[in-house]
Design an enzyme around this catalytic site. Sequence first.
Site, PDB file in Angstrom:
ATOM      1  N   THR A  12      47.950  69.891  -7.762  1.00  0.00           N
ATOM      2  CA  THR A  12      47.605  71.303  -7.963  1.00  0.00           C
ATOM      3  C   THR A  12      48.775  72.224  -7.661  1.00  0.00           C
ATOM      4  OG1 THR A  12      45.269  70.912  -7.486  1.00  0.00           O
ATOM      5  CG2 THR A  12      46.064  73.156  -7.193  1.00  0.00           C
ATOM      6  N   SER A  54      46.887  63.835  -9.050  1.00  0.00           N
ATOM      7  CA  SER A  54      46.775  62.690  -8.137  1.00  0.00           C
ATOM      8  C   SER A  54      45.578  61.799  -8.449  1.00  0.00           C
ATOM      9  CB  SER A  54      46.722  63.155  -6.677  1.00  0.00           C
ATOM     10  OG  SER A  54      45.498  63.787  -6.360  1.00  0.00           O
ATOM     11  N   THR A  87      45.777  66.959  -3.949  1.00  0.00           N
ATOM     12  CA  THR A  87      44.883  66.759  -2.802  1.00  0.00           C
ATOM     13  C   THR A  87      43.855  65.656  -3.020  1.00  0.00           C
ATOM     14  OG1 THR A  87      43.378  68.499  -3.596  1.00  0.00           O
ATOM     15  CG2 THR A  87      45.106  69.157  -2.038  1.00  0.00           C
ATOM     16  N   ASP A  88      43.518  65.326  -4.274  1.00  0.00           N
ATOM     17  CA  ASP A  88      42.441  64.367  -4.520  1.00  0.00           C
ATOM     18  C   ASP A  88      42.698  63.024  -3.863  1.00  0.00           C
ATOM     19  OD1 ASP A  88      40.919  66.172  -5.896  1.00  0.00           O
ATOM     20  OD2 ASP A  88      41.303  65.341  -7.889  1.00  0.00           O
TER      21      ASP A  88
END
Length: 339
Positions: A12, A54, A87-88
């Site tokens: 992101t 990610s 972040t995933d």
Amino acid sequence: MKKIKILGIGGTISSLQSNEGFKPGISVESIIQYIPRVLEYYTLEVEEIMMVDSANLQPEDWIIIAEKIKDNLNDVTVHGVVLTHGTDTMAYSAAATSILLRNITKPVVFTGSQIPLEIFSSDAQRNLIDAIRVAGETNIAESVIVFNSKVYRGSRTIKLREYDLSAFETIDPFPLAEISRTIDIIDPFIKTRSKAQTWLDGGLNVNVALIKIFPGLDPKIIENLPELGYEGIVLECYGAGNIPILKRSLVKCIKNLRSMNIPVIITSMCIYGRAELYLYETGKMAKDAGAISGFDMLSEVALIKLMWALNKTNDFDEIKDIIYSNVAGEINTVIGPLT
């Protein structure tokens, strides 16, 4: 000035709006232009490893990332390493790094953002500045996540919130440190800088499945995994590691897998829980059938650790010893291990 290496992964923080939604498109070299004052305090050297959401990262990519980190940790001119990452699966990458690398000698800091960098309200600049400060100002020598003014151990952290800026939480009582005008270390057991050589300790066997049990689960789903090529299984179970033992019992399934030399690791689906396979009949029968307790490891970390163990050996007892060992702070040794 101290040199900080910035490794770009995507996510992101590097995303731009497109017709298909947000997707990575801003280079890490461009990202640091959004924090010009940092250049008054640090020399930033950047390298784009990959540019991906990610959600697309795979275990093979964790090896590439770990190799790059290792090379920079062994560079005496580099004071710390920062990775911009989605972040995933950031917690997966941070945990994999901590499992794969021995002798992490400097800060290895994963960070990113919940809001893309080009949006006015983005949290990207704050997180990136904090990450660089941790890499430059602290003696932490671990794989960590820096997010929303907190420093978390990579092997004990989970993404809990999809939208909130405080995306991550530790399963420990406290984060490693909090960031404000100063960086206040909270955990007295952090690993600190050294001059040792960092090395990549093996690889990953990707043929491991992570299955969350649920009422109505057909044991055949698990029993058939070896036919698909899986060599190890992590079962995320109820409460203290409990499984169904009456209707749709998993006991025979675990016994059959054990007879095939397929290790089954049991974790708790309770984030603040642990697999205590001696506590209830429904846990003890799993243990007696051949299951291995994952203690209070996060299921995601148990998955990575089993991949790592299977890359080293196919011997069941050796795998069990590896799972029971505390490699990178992934097990709370104050309360565990518990068999």
